[in-house]
Scaffold this motif. Structure first.
Motif, PDB file in Angstrom:
ATOM      1  N   GLU A 294       0.823  -1.211   0.000  1.00 53.46           N
ATOM      2  CA  GLU A 294       0.000   0.000   0.000  1.00 53.46           C
ATOM      3  C   GLU A 294       0.860   1.267   0.000  1.00 53.46           C
ATOM      4  O   GLU A 294       2.064   1.226   0.252  1.00 53.46           O
TER       5      GLU A 294
ATOM      6  N   ASP B 216      -3.446   5.084   0.300  1.00 50.36           N
ATOM      7  CA  ASP B 216      -4.294   4.166   1.068  1.00 50.36           C
ATOM      8  C   ASP B 216      -4.416   4.564   2.541  1.00 50.36           C
ATOM      9  O   ASP B 216      -5.435   4.282   3.175  1.00 50.36           O
TER      10      ASP B 216
ATOM     11  N   GLY C 112      -9.606   3.877   1.521  1.00 50.92           N
ATOM     12  CA  GLY C 112      -8.463   4.513   2.170  1.00 50.92           C
ATOM     13  C   GLY C 112      -8.835   5.051   3.544  1.00 50.92           C
ATOM     14  O   GLY C 112      -9.962   5.482   3.772  1.00 50.92           O
TER      15      GLY C 112
END
Length: 327
Positions: free
Chosen positions: A32, A107, A248
């Motif tokens: 991420e 994210d 997110g």
């Protein structure tokens, strides 16, 4: 981690506040993209980097070049396989920073609001009422924003009182503002200790014996004013929500009721759906919720953490998750 500023060696110690809660709520996963908008000593960034490496990307935003130096060295030592992208600037300019870095989406966003202890440790920066130094207080000394000295010596009495009352919750705001104006009529107030003496002279002796250092609230208020911290927070937070990928997570740790109020307001506003009158047969506003608020009430540090790190005592954490518009 030691870095140089002029002839002064500064050790970037950073005890990350509410680290366990940050990792739990943001839940960074391998591969991420995480963005620490307040890099500081990289305490949070290092621990998140461990969870997303080697394929993830750790972005660190800070106005202070020393923070980038210290963070890069620390990541190289503790997470050598981490990909680290330092971005020098203010998180209020998050849009421009991420566009220039060609980041497609993020994210996990973290905001740990407030001044970092290394900045307090550098007397020349003028943040501390314990060290005699020029009244500066700019987070980024290279920027042409007003210094605390300029604020103290040019704002009128009413504006000074308003700043101290609103940003510092200072009970004696009017008395301090009046004493500042009286003093500067004789000579400019140029250093931190000169201002401390003015504040002490304005506050009754009985009140000075309680509630910590008498200059604490005034210095906090000046720091917020000099760096436009409340406006920057709202702008940066809205940008982070816009840049967050679906699903997110956005986590904000604040230390002041005004900051927490802004975070609560933005999260609440962007979590609302239709605001049309209930008697309308169909929605005309077109408003849809953008985030889901995870923390209806702010999370606070545990008693054990507060004992280890007193700075955590006033920490308030709020978390939201970006919705998937397709669902």
């Amino acid at each position: 981690m030691k870095v140089e500023e002029g002839n002064l060696k500064v050790e970037y110690r950073h005890q990350p506040v509410m680290l366990a809660e940050v990792l739990r709520e943001l839940d960074p996963k391998p591969g991420e993209v995480v963005c620490d908008c307040t890099l500081g000593g990289a305490g949070h960034t290092v621990e998140m980097a461990k969870l997303i490496a080697p394929d993830g990307l750790s972005i660190g935003i800070d106005q202070d070049a020393m923070a980038h130096q210290a963070a890069a060295a620390r990541l190289k030592q503790e997470v050598p396989n981490a990909e680290f992208l330092p971005l020098k600037g203010n998180f209020g300019d998050l849009d421009e920073l991420l566009v220039s870095a060609e980041v497609p989406g993020v994210d996990c966003f973290l905001f740990d609001i407030g001044v970092s202890s290394p900045q307090l440790d550098i007397p020349e920066r003028g943040f501390s009422y314990h060290e005699d130094a020029p009244l500066d207080m700019r987070m980024d000394p290279g920027k042409q924003t007003p210094t605390a000295q300029e604020v103290i010596n040019t704002y009128n009495e009413a504006d000074l009182a308003r700043i101290l009352r609103i940003y510092g919750d200072e009970k004696f705001a009017s008395r301090i503002a009046r004493r500042i104006v009286q003093t500067r009529e004789k000579r400019p107030i140029q250093t931190t200790f000169e201002l401390v003496e003015v504040i002490k002279a304005a506050i009754p002796a009985a009140a000075r014996r309680h509630g910590g250092h008498p200059a604490r609230k005034t210095f906090q208020a000046l720091r917020i004013e000099v760096n436009h911290e409340l406006e920057v927070l709202e702008r940066g937070l809205r940008s982070a929500i816009a840049w967050a990928n679906p699903g997110g997570r956005i986590c904000v740790i604040s230390y002041h009721s005004l900051e927490d109020r802004i975070v609560k307001h933005v999260f609440s506003e962007l979590s609302q759906g239709c605001i049309c009158p209930p008697d309308l047969p169909v929605c005309m506003c077109g408003q849809v919720p953008i985030v889901d608020v995870i923390t209806r009430k702010p999370l606070v540090a545990t008693p054990e953490e507060i004992e280890r790190n007193p700075r955590a005592r006033s920490a308030l954490m709020r978390v939201a998750v970006k919705r998937n518009p397709e669902k």
